[in-house]
Design a protein around this motif. Structure first.
Motif: not given
Length: 368
Positions: A71, A107-108, A111, A165, A284, A287-289, A310-312
């Motif tokens: 973050d 994070r943005h 993702t 997204w 993570a 995993t869908d983020q 969509w994850g990372y």
């Protein structure tokens, strides 16, 4: 003859691609390889968007070491992206903007919700991106990393950070961010911190001139089943002695190299007894983020969000027989996936632009 060998030979005979190489493996080290047509297993190919999972893993390694926070605002390292402006509406004129409500974060970028990305419909912003040389397309990038970022920063965001997204551009920004965090070209950092660890000695932002003979031509499949060459063999953008200004670019790799990367992901982020990706961060990653409200059905190919998340840096199946399976494709007919439940993985490499025939090949490989 194995089922995998039969599959790649059949698709070459049917004209899916001039050459195909593929691998099926498992976390324990089992590996089956097949090749057909004019590609061999030693070919160094343009993997395009299969670069994104590699860059994501590189970023998560920095996060695990405390050098980067998910973050963290990126303008700490990328001052070009401070004080962003945002289009009042997706189709608005590029000067019809409002202030960004918050900063773009790491994070943005991971993702694809930074507010930068592909614009599929004709609009003033899409035309401005093309004029600035930052529109995504089949051609290699022409601007060096800092010039590319400066051109992108001269344009508004299509949406507030975190709200929508949009594919692709966030990972070019992420590559430049990582290079500035570590203080050197990303290619050097990847080699020393990740690729070398996995034995991926032929993966990088270009083929060294001494290995140019290993780079095959790239093709587009015509409606009549023929092919037209779109990038030359052994020459062009992906043969270079220096890649210092390519932190926003896409990688070349081999079947063996990417299989090592996929096996590491299948093995819970471990390789040869060393934990390459922190287990919690790997969960993570797959995993869908993306919040439901950010999944614009017009923002990617039709139906994507109906069965995918969509994850990372990776897409993942969110339902059905293979829920949880994750991976990603490249625009020149490359693909990989990992099944965390079984520890199995697949890697597919061609050098033909994606189209209906390539998607049939992917479906047949999935069936194995």
């Amino acid at each position: 003859m194995s089922d995998l060998t039969d599959l790649v030979r059949r698709h070459v005979r049917e004209g899916t691609a001039p050459g195909i190489v593929a691998a099926l493996g498992d976390a324990g080290g089992g590996l089956e390889v097949a090749a057909a047509g004019d590609l061999d297993t030693d070919a160094v190919v343009r993997i395009q968007s299969m670069t994104k999972p590699v860059v994501a893993v590189a970023a998560l390694r920095l996060v695990a070491r405390g050098g980067l926070g998910l973050d963290d605002p990126v303008d700490r390292w990328l001052p070009e992206l401070a004080d962003r402006r945002v289009l009042r509406a997706p189709g608005a004129a590029v000067d019809d903007t409002v202030d960004a409500e918050g900063a773009i974060t790491v994070r943005h970028l991971l993702t694809c919700t930074s507010g930068y990305g592909m614009i599929l419909d004709d609009s003033p912003l899409r035309r401005a991106m093309a004029d600035a040389g930052v529109e995504a397309g089949p051609e290699p990038v022409t601007l060096a990393a800092d010039a590319w970022l400066s051109a992108l920063a001269g344009l508004p965001l299509v949406a507030q950070p975190g709200r929508t997204w949009r594919y692709h551009h966030s990972f070019g920004v992420l590559g430049i961010l990582l290079s500035r965090v570590v203080g050197r070209p990303l290619g050097e950092h990847l080699r020393d911190d990740l690729l070398g660890l996995l034995g991926m000695t032929d993966t990088g932002y270009a083929v060294p001139p001494a290995n140019a003979h290993r780079l095959p031509a790239a093709h587009r499949r015509l409606e009549d089943g023929g092919f037209v060459q779109v990038e030359p063999a052994g020459a062009g953008h992906y043969v270079a002695g220096s890649t210092a200004e390519r932190s926003h670019d896409e990688l070349v790799s081999t079947l063996a190299d990417y299989a090592a990367f996929a096996r590491m992901l299948a093995a819970g982020g471990a390789h040869e007894g060393e934990q390459v990706v922190d287990p919690a961060l790997l969960v993570a990653l797959r995993t869908d983020q993306v919040p439901a409200a950010a999944k614009d059905p017009e923002g990617f190919f039709p139906g994507f969000w109906e069965s995918s998340g969509w994850g990372y840096g990776v897409g993942l199946e969110v339902g059905g027989e293979h829920a949880g399976r994750f991976g990603w494709s490249g625009g020149l007919g490359t693909d990989f996936w990992v099944d965390p439940d079984t520890g199995r993985y697949a890697v597919l490499l061609t050098q033909v632009e994606m189209g209906p025939a390539a998607f049939r090949l992917l479906a047949d490989l999935q069936s194995l």
